[in-house]
Design a protein around this motif. Structure first.
Motif, PDB file in Angstrom:
ATOM      1  N   LYS A   3       0.835  -1.208   0.000  1.00  0.00           N
ATOM      2  CA  LYS A   3       0.000   0.000   0.000  1.00  0.00           C
ATOM      3  C   LYS A   3       0.866   1.253   0.000  1.00  0.00           C
ATOM      4  O   LYS A   3       0.593   2.202  -0.727  1.00  0.00           O
ATOM      5  CB  LYS A   3      -0.940  -0.001   1.206  1.00  0.00           C
ATOM      6  CG  LYS A   3      -2.062  -1.001   1.086  1.00  0.00           C
ATOM      7  CD  LYS A   3      -2.977  -0.923   2.279  1.00  0.00           C
ATOM      8  CE  LYS A   3      -4.072  -1.960   2.169  1.00  0.00           C
ATOM      9  NZ  LYS A   3      -5.011  -1.891   3.294  1.00  0.00           N
ATOM     10  N   ALA A   4       1.913   1.255   0.821  1.00  0.00           N
ATOM     11  CA  ALA A   4       2.824   2.411   0.859  1.00  0.00           C
ATOM     12  C   ALA A   4       3.559   2.543  -0.475  1.00  0.00           C
ATOM     13  O   ALA A   4       3.717   3.655  -0.995  1.00  0.00           O
ATOM     14  CB  ALA A   4       3.822   2.262   2.005  1.00  0.00           C
ATOM     15  N   ALA A   5       3.991   1.423  -1.042  1.00  0.00           N
ATOM     16  CA  ALA A   5       4.686   1.451  -2.333  1.00  0.00           C
ATOM     17  C   ALA A   5       3.760   1.988  -3.422  1.00  0.00           C
ATOM     18  O   ALA A   5       4.189   2.770  -4.278  1.00  0.00           O
ATOM     19  CB  ALA A   5       5.178   0.059  -2.699  1.00  0.00           C
ATOM     20  N   LYS A   6       2.507   1.611  -3.391  1.00  0.00           N
ATOM     21  CA  LYS A   6       1.549   2.073  -4.396  1.00  0.00           C
ATOM     22  C   LYS A   6       1.318   3.578  -4.286  1.00  0.00           C
ATOM     23  O   LYS A   6       1.196   4.272  -5.300  1.00  0.00           O
ATOM     24  CB  LYS A   6       0.223   1.307  -4.255  1.00  0.00           C
ATOM     25  CG  LYS A   6      -0.807   1.633  -5.302  1.00  0.00           C
ATOM     26  CD  LYS A   6      -0.351   1.238  -6.690  1.00  0.00           C
ATOM     27  CE  LYS A   6      -1.467   1.450  -7.689  1.00  0.00           C
ATOM     28  NZ  LYS A   6      -1.038   1.209  -9.049  1.00  0.00           N
ATOM     29  N   ARG A   7       1.294   4.105  -3.050  1.00  0.00           N
ATOM     30  CA  ARG A   7       1.128   5.552  -2.880  1.00  0.00           C
ATOM     31  C   ARG A   7       2.298   6.297  -3.517  1.00  0.00           C
ATOM     32  O   ARG A   7       2.104   7.287  -4.219  1.00  0.00           O
ATOM     33  CB  ARG A   7       1.010   5.907  -1.397  1.00  0.00           C
ATOM     34  CG  ARG A   7      -0.376   5.670  -0.824  1.00  0.00           C
ATOM     35  CD  ARG A   7      -0.548   6.318   0.532  1.00  0.00           C
ATOM     36  NE  ARG A   7       0.395   5.836   1.539  1.00  0.00           N
ATOM     37  CZ  ARG A   7       0.207   4.781   2.318  1.00  0.00           C
ATOM     38  NH1 ARG A   7      -0.909   4.086   2.218  1.00  0.00           N
ATOM     39  NH2 ARG A   7       1.116   4.432   3.209  1.00  0.00           N
ATOM     40  N   VAL A  18      12.544   0.124 -13.484  1.00  0.00           N
ATOM     41  CA  VAL A  18      12.833  -0.211 -12.084  1.00  0.00           C
ATOM     42  C   VAL A  18      11.616   0.052 -11.196  1.00  0.00           C
ATOM     43  O   VAL A  18      11.267  -0.776 -10.353  1.00  0.00           O
ATOM     44  CB  VAL A  18      14.064   0.575 -11.572  1.00  0.00           C
ATOM     45  CG1 VAL A  18      14.280   0.355 -10.086  1.00  0.00           C
ATOM     46  CG2 VAL A  18      15.310   0.178 -12.350  1.00  0.00           C
ATOM     47  N   SER A  19      10.955   1.169 -11.379  1.00  0.00           N
ATOM     48  CA  SER A  19       9.798   1.477 -10.532  1.00  0.00           C
ATOM     49  C   SER A  19       8.652   0.491 -10.768  1.00  0.00           C
ATOM     50  O   SER A  19       8.001   0.059  -9.812  1.00  0.00           O
ATOM     51  CB  SER A  19       9.338   2.916 -10.737  1.00  0.00           C
ATOM     52  OG  SER A  19       9.023   3.191 -12.074  1.00  0.00           O
ATOM     53  N   TRP A  20       8.423   0.112 -12.017  1.00  0.00           N
ATOM     54  CA  TRP A  20       7.383  -0.878 -12.300  1.00  0.00           C
ATOM     55  C   TRP A  20       7.716  -2.219 -11.661  1.00  0.00           C
ATOM     56  O   TRP A  20       6.869  -2.854 -11.036  1.00  0.00           O
ATOM     57  CB  TRP A  20       7.216  -1.073 -13.808  1.00  0.00           C
ATOM     58  CG  TRP A  20       6.361  -0.031 -14.460  1.00  0.00           C
ATOM     59  CD1 TRP A  20       6.785   1.072 -15.124  1.00  0.00           C
ATOM     60  CD2 TRP A  20       4.930   0.002 -14.514  1.00  0.00           C
ATOM     61  NE1 TRP A  20       5.719   1.787 -15.589  1.00  0.00           N
ATOM     62  CE2 TRP A  20       4.559   1.153 -15.228  1.00  0.00           C
ATOM     63  CE3 TRP A  20       3.937  -0.830 -14.025  1.00  0.00           C
ATOM     64  CZ2 TRP A  20       3.234   1.489 -15.471  1.00  0.00           C
ATOM     65  CZ3 TRP A  20       2.605  -0.494 -14.271  1.00  0.00           C
ATOM     66  CH2 TRP A  20       2.273   0.655 -14.987  1.00  0.00           C
ATOM     67  N   ASN A  21       8.956  -2.651 -11.798  1.00  0.00           N
ATOM     68  CA  ASN A  21       9.347  -3.941 -11.245  1.00  0.00           C
ATOM     69  C   ASN A  21       9.362  -3.933  -9.720  1.00  0.00           C
ATOM     70  O   ASN A  21       9.048  -4.943  -9.085  1.00  0.00           O
ATOM     71  CB  ASN A  21      10.703  -4.376 -11.805  1.00  0.00           C
ATOM     72  CG  ASN A  21      10.537  -4.935 -13.200  1.00  0.00           C
ATOM     73  OD1 ASN A  21      10.102  -6.049 -13.372  1.00  0.00           O
ATOM     74  ND2 ASN A  21      10.873  -4.138 -14.188  1.00  0.00           N
ATOM     75  N   ALA A  26       6.665  -5.637  -4.694  1.00  0.00           N
ATOM     76  CA  ALA A  26       5.939  -5.285  -3.470  1.00  0.00           C
ATOM     77  C   ALA A  26       4.633  -6.067  -3.387  1.00  0.00           C
ATOM     78  O   ALA A  26       4.269  -6.575  -2.316  1.00  0.00           O
ATOM     79  CB  ALA A  26       5.675  -3.789  -3.419  1.00  0.00           C
ATOM     80  N   TYR A  27       3.936  -6.183  -4.518  1.00  0.00           N
ATOM     81  CA  TYR A  27       2.703  -6.970  -4.535  1.00  0.00           C
ATOM     82  C   TYR A  27       2.983  -8.447  -4.252  1.00  0.00           C
ATOM     83  O   TYR A  27       2.280  -9.083  -3.464  1.00  0.00           O
ATOM     84  CB  TYR A  27       1.993  -6.837  -5.881  1.00  0.00           C
ATOM     85  CG  TYR A  27       1.244  -5.541  -6.068  1.00  0.00           C
ATOM     86  CD1 TYR A  27       0.495  -4.976  -5.054  1.00  0.00           C
ATOM     87  CD2 TYR A  27       1.257  -4.886  -7.291  1.00  0.00           C
ATOM     88  CE1 TYR A  27      -0.209  -3.801  -5.233  1.00  0.00           C
ATOM     89  CE2 TYR A  27       0.559  -3.702  -7.491  1.00  0.00           C
ATOM     90  CZ  TYR A  27      -0.176  -3.169  -6.454  1.00  0.00           C
ATOM     91  OH  TYR A  27      -0.868  -2.003  -6.631  1.00  0.00           O
ATOM     92  N   VAL A  28       4.004  -8.993  -4.870  1.00  0.00           N
ATOM     93  CA  VAL A  28       4.350 -10.407  -4.672  1.00  0.00           C
ATOM     94  C   VAL A  28       4.710 -10.656  -3.213  1.00  0.00           C
ATOM     95  O   VAL A  28       4.225 -11.614  -2.592  1.00  0.00           O
ATOM     96  CB  VAL A  28       5.504 -10.838  -5.606  1.00  0.00           C
ATOM     97  CG1 VAL A  28       6.044 -12.202  -5.224  1.00  0.00           C
ATOM     98  CG2 VAL A  28       5.033 -10.843  -7.054  1.00  0.00           C
ATOM     99  N   ASP A  34      -2.516 -11.494  -7.692  1.00  0.00           N
ATOM    100  CA  ASP A  34      -3.397 -10.988  -8.750  1.00  0.00           C
ATOM    101  C   ASP A  34      -3.045  -9.541  -9.105  1.00  0.00           C
ATOM    102  O   ASP A  34      -3.025  -9.165 -10.268  1.00  0.00           O
ATOM    103  CB  ASP A  34      -4.865 -11.119  -8.352  1.00  0.00           C
ATOM    104  CG  ASP A  34      -5.216 -10.394  -7.061  1.00  0.00           C
ATOM    105  OD1 ASP A  34      -4.346 -10.301  -6.154  1.00  0.00           O
ATOM    106  OD2 ASP A  34      -6.365  -9.918  -6.940  1.00  0.00           O
ATOM    107  N   LYS A  35      -2.735  -8.741  -8.101  1.00  0.00           N
ATOM    108  CA  LYS A  35      -2.346  -7.355  -8.366  1.00  0.00           C
ATOM    109  C   LYS A  35      -0.986  -7.292  -9.049  1.00  0.00           C
ATOM    110  O   LYS A  35      -0.749  -6.422  -9.882  1.00  0.00           O
ATOM    111  CB  LYS A  35      -2.328  -6.549  -7.078  1.00  0.00           C
ATOM    112  CG  LYS A  35      -3.714  -6.297  -6.536  1.00  0.00           C
ATOM    113  CD  LYS A  35      -3.689  -5.368  -5.356  1.00  0.00           C
ATOM    114  CE  LYS A  35      -5.121  -5.164  -4.871  1.00  0.00           C
ATOM    115  NZ  LYS A  35      -5.253  -3.952  -4.094  1.00  0.00           N
ATOM    116  N   ALA A  36      -0.093  -8.215  -8.712  1.00  0.00           N
ATOM    117  CA  ALA A  36       1.219  -8.264  -9.366  1.00  0.00           C
ATOM    118  C   ALA A  36       1.054  -8.563 -10.851  1.00  0.00           C
ATOM    119  O   ALA A  36       1.713  -7.942 -11.690  1.00  0.00           O
ATOM    120  CB  ALA A  36       2.107  -9.317  -8.704  1.00  0.00           C
TER     121      ALA A  36
END
Length: 58
Positions: A3-7, A18-21, A26-28, A34-36
């Motif tokens: 959640k913090a990473a998504k913000r 790099v930011s996408w990966n 973070a999701y994994v 599913d979000k990953a």
């Protein structure tokens, strides 16, 4: 953690490989597989590009 990473990710004016990966990882790590996968699919549609290493973690 995801959640913090998504913000942070959402506030980025530009997102690179790099930011996408990092967001995918973070999701994994949070167990949100599913979000990953959805994040990976968004990366594929973006102009950033991707590699086999992106999906290997998902």
């Amino acid at each position: 953690m995801a959640k913090a990473a998504k913000r942070v990710f959402n506030k980025m004016p530009e997102r690179d490989f790099v930011s996408w990966n990092t967001m995918e990882m973070a999701y994994v790590q949070s167990g949100w597989f599913d979000k990953a996968v959805r994040c990976y699919m968004e990366l594929k549609r973006s102009d950033v590009g991707y590699s086999e290493y992106s999906f290997a973690r998902v």
